[in-house]
Design an enzyme around this catalytic site. Structure first.
Site, PDB file in Angstrom:
ATOM      1  N   GLU A  43     -24.804  -7.376 -14.845  1.00  0.00           N
ATOM      2  CA  GLU A  43     -24.962  -6.654 -16.107  1.00  0.00           C
ATOM      3  C   GLU A  43     -26.168  -5.723 -16.005  1.00  0.00           C
ATOM      4  OE1 GLU A  43     -25.320  -7.597 -20.895  1.00  0.00           O
ATOM      5  OE2 GLU A  43     -26.112  -9.071 -19.492  1.00  0.00           O
ATOM      6  N   LYS A 113     -18.985  -4.616 -24.230  1.00  0.00           N
ATOM      7  CA  LYS A 113     -19.441  -5.927 -24.701  1.00  0.00           C
ATOM      8  C   LYS A 113     -19.088  -6.113 -26.168  1.00  0.00           C
ATOM      9  CE  LYS A 113     -23.623  -8.776 -24.198  1.00  0.00           C
ATOM     10  NZ  LYS A 113     -25.011  -8.717 -23.691  1.00  0.00           N
ATOM     11  N   CYS A 154     -21.762 -11.157 -20.379  1.00  0.00           N
ATOM     12  CA  CYS A 154     -22.884 -12.007 -20.764  1.00  0.00           C
ATOM     13  C   CYS A 154     -22.618 -12.839 -22.022  1.00  0.00           C
ATOM     14  CB  CYS A 154     -24.144 -11.152 -20.914  1.00  0.00           C
ATOM     15  SG  CYS A 154     -25.679 -12.107 -20.849  1.00  0.00           S
TER      16      CYS A 154
END
Length: 275
Positions: A43, A113, A154
């Site tokens: 990331e 995300k 994440c």
């Protein structure tokens, strides 16, 4: 193709975009020398993990030196590369976005995300991605020669509903480039990857930046691969390094036959509750 040889590039990210791209390129080249056919970066691999740096380092997809370099490496070396994530600009918005390149250097999937990292662990860490980032709102299941790959980023891994949707749409591998910190990492990183793999009986992979003690946000590292039985089959330390590991997708069928969790789900009851 049931076997995939993954390379997890746990690179040290610094406050210099060109240096980060160079480090990523070198790790990709080293992965190729180990005959990897699917390479994954962390990331925010081109950018320090900081809201002000997301703004400074942001790139538009159509004119991105970072993505252009990764695309050329994928095409030159005939390999799949998941470009962890970068700060992606689109008009007046900024996203945390992951790009998957095929062997021809084409983008075959992108994931923005979905769940932004807004936390406040008293006395330990506070971070609000939503101060500068916009959340994505699309599920990402990429069709590849290896089968379907589900992609999150994440904090997305903390939401089991996302993983289940990707698996119900055929994903056999879930990949989450991530950058857990020195508070949440030791507590939850391995636990979450083992849980998502076990719950869904798939392979689950996380790739993080290495720990940079000079950074304002310190990544936990510990890039990881977990199998459908919920076992860790490979894991890094906090230091910069490369994990090369081959998985066999046929394990999924075997484990689902031995322990038929997905088959035994009471969908009749769950759907009633949802209504």
């Amino acid at each position: 193709m049931t076997k995939i040889k993954f390379a997890l590039c746990q690179m040290n990210v610094v406050d210099n975009k060109e240096e980060n791209i160079s480090t990523a390129s070198l790790m990709i080249e080293k992965s190729l020398s180990e005959n990897a056919n699917f390479i994954i970066l962390p990331e925010m691999f081109n950018c320090p993990y900081s809201n002000d740096k997301f703004i400074e380092y942001g790139e538009e997809e159509s004119d991105s030196p970072t993505l252009n370099k990764i695309s050329s490496l994928a095409k030159k070396n005939n390999v799949h590369i998941l470009a962890g994530s970068i700060p992606e600009k689109e008009k007046d918005k900024l996203y945390n976005t992951s790009y998957l390149f095929d062997k021809k250097g084409n983008i075959i999937a992108k994931h923005r995300k979905m769940h932004l990292f807004d936390i406040d662990v008293k006395g330990k860490i506070t971070f609000r991605e939503s101060d500068v980032l916009t959340s994505g709102d699309e599920f990402t299941i990429a069709k590849t020669e290896f089968g379907k790959i589900g992609i999150g980023i994440c904090y997305d891994i903390r939401f089991p509903e996302l993983a289940r949707v990707m698996v119900e749409h055929g994903a056999s591998v879930l990949i989450y480039p991530g950058a857990f910190n020195m508070t949440t990492g030791p507590a939850h990183w391995e636990l979450l990857f083992r849980s998502r793999a076990l719950d869904n009986q798939v392979f689950c992979i996380g790739v993080a930046p290495a720990l940079n003690k000079d950074a304002s946000y310190r990544s936990y590292g510990h890039s990881i691969i977990t199998n459908p039985w919920g076992e860790v089959i490979a894991q890094a330390s906090e230091k910069e390094g490369l994990i090369i590991s081959e998985i066999d997708l046929s394990e999924i069928k075997k484990i689902r036959e031995e322990l038929p969790l997905l088959k035994n789900k009471r969908k009749d009851l769950y759907e009633v509750i949802r209504k």
